[in-house]
Scaffold this active site. Structure first.
Site, PDB file in Angstrom:
ATOM      1  N   LYS A 199       0.859  -1.188   0.000  1.00  0.00           N
ATOM      2  CA  LYS A 199       0.000   0.000   0.000  1.00  0.00           C
ATOM      3  C   LYS A 199       0.893   1.234   0.000  1.00  0.00           C
ATOM      4  CE  LYS A 199      -3.696   2.282   2.565  1.00  0.00           C
ATOM      5  NZ  LYS A 199      -4.555   2.227   3.771  1.00  0.00           N
ATOM      6  N   LYS A 252      -2.152  -1.429  -3.807  1.00  0.00           N
ATOM      7  CA  LYS A 252      -3.004  -0.249  -3.757  1.00  0.00           C
ATOM      8  C   LYS A 252      -2.141   0.988  -3.893  1.00  0.00           C
ATOM      9  CE  LYS A 252      -6.330   2.079  -0.801  1.00  0.00           C
ATOM     10  NZ  LYS A 252      -6.952   2.209   0.511  1.00  0.00           N
TER      11      LYS A 252
HETATM   12 ZN   LIG Z   1      -5.662   3.490   8.121  1.00  0.00          ZN
END
Ligand SMILES: [Zn+2]
Length: 329
Positions: A199, A252
């Site tokens: 992420k 992501k």
């Molecule tokens: Zn968070």
């Protein structure tokens, strides 16, 4: 004129001549079951408030959440992921593991009313902390290890409510192992763990922060989320999460990170999810509204390319409109 037959042995255009042949040799076919539909669940009754920067997305109270999820299920969507909007915030984010909070109530309602639907929960503290960071603070530092227990408590409360999948998104080191252990100890060894493994600290999350009210009150998240400039590091993060027991790993955002999706898929050969995030959605929606792009075509192109890159699963705010567009053919 030169005799073209000498070197034009191969004519790839033959396989593009008609819709029928193109369909026959197509390598990637998108289907509604590929999508996970993100939903924002809030306290109250009868609430359906549109999120300004994400037209067509709403804050939903549990009753409206059930309606929305049931409609999506009818359209072929098989999974939703829930994000919670809390009643109150505090330094620890304690509403995150409250069994009566909106997410936990939402999970119970969905498992009862739409039993075929896979219910996934986002596990993090940033929507619930008054400072907006994803973990416990010491001064302005987000402390890793004290955060792990709170995340485990949160994941456990979701599993106890009936969540099929828990999805930690905080990017603390070691959280997958700690959550897996806590779930197993409590008898939830069948709860699937989908980790936000790679992420990135991305500006593409802007509209989500409005949606979830989770903008950090100071600083940013680059002390725990990844640097967009790094690729090898993503493989390291994914390897760690798989070692700790992740069943599905996520990259992501998606669109600007398809090289990462592809490398993760080719390196590990496990189910890979990609999150087509709020900023990707909003840019496309705004372009469509302006008449600058063909929204439907662009949406299906983006989603197809995310799958082609190696994603087995796509989290997307377009889920319902894409499912409808696929049905129309
Ligand atoms: Zn968070």
């Amino acid at each position: 004129m030169t005799d073209l037959r000498m070197f034009l042995q191969s004519r790839p255009r033959r396989l593009r001549r008609s819709a029928a042949i193109r369909e026959m040799v197509r390598e990637t076919v998108l289907q509604p079951a590929d999508f996970i539909y993100p939903l924002f669940v809030c306290p109250g009754k009868g609430v359906r408030t549109e999120i300004g920067a994400m037209p067509g997305n709403y804050h939903l109270s549990v009753d409206r959440l059930v309606e929305e999820a049931a409609a999506a299920y009818e359209e072929g969507i098989r999974a939703v992921i829930l994000f919670g909007i809390p009643e109150r915030k505090d330094p620890e984010g304690s509403e995150a593991w409250d069994p009566e909070a909106a997410v936990q109530q939402g999970v119970r309602a969905l498992k009862k009313e739409v039993p075929g639907l896979l219910v996934i929960t986002d596990v993090c503290l940033c929507e619930y902390t008054d400072h907006g960071h994803c973990g416990v603070l010491e001064g302005e530092e987000v402390r890793n290890d004290p955060t792990l227990e709170l995340l485990a408590r949160t994941a456990l409360s979701h599993a106890e409510a009936g969540a099929d999948v828990v999805a930690p998104s905080d990017m603390m080191d070691g959280r997958v192992g700690v959550i897996r252990g806590a779930l197993d100890d409590a008898g939830h060894d069948q709860t699937i763990l989908m980790s936000y493994a790679a992420k990135y600290a991305s500006a593409f999350y802007g509209p989500f922060r409005e949606a979830a009210g989770s903008t950090p009150q100071f600083g940013d998240r680059s002390g725990y989320q990844m640097d967009p400039a790094n690729g090898d590091e993503a493989l390291k993060e994914v390897a760690l999460d798989l070692d700790e027991g992740a069943d599905i790993v996520m990259v992501k955002p998606a669109m600007a990170y398809l090289d990462i999706v592809s490398r993760v898929k080719q390196t590990f050969e496990v189910p890979v999810a990609a999150y087509n995030v709020s900023g990707e959605f909003s840019l496309l929606a705004a372009g469509g509204e302006k008449g600058w792009v063909d929204r439907d075509r662009l949406m299906l192109e983006v989603l197809t390319c995310i799958k082609r890159a190696g994603a087995d699963v796509i989290l997307t705010y377009h889920a319902r409109e894409a499912a409808r567009a696929l049905r129309r053919g």
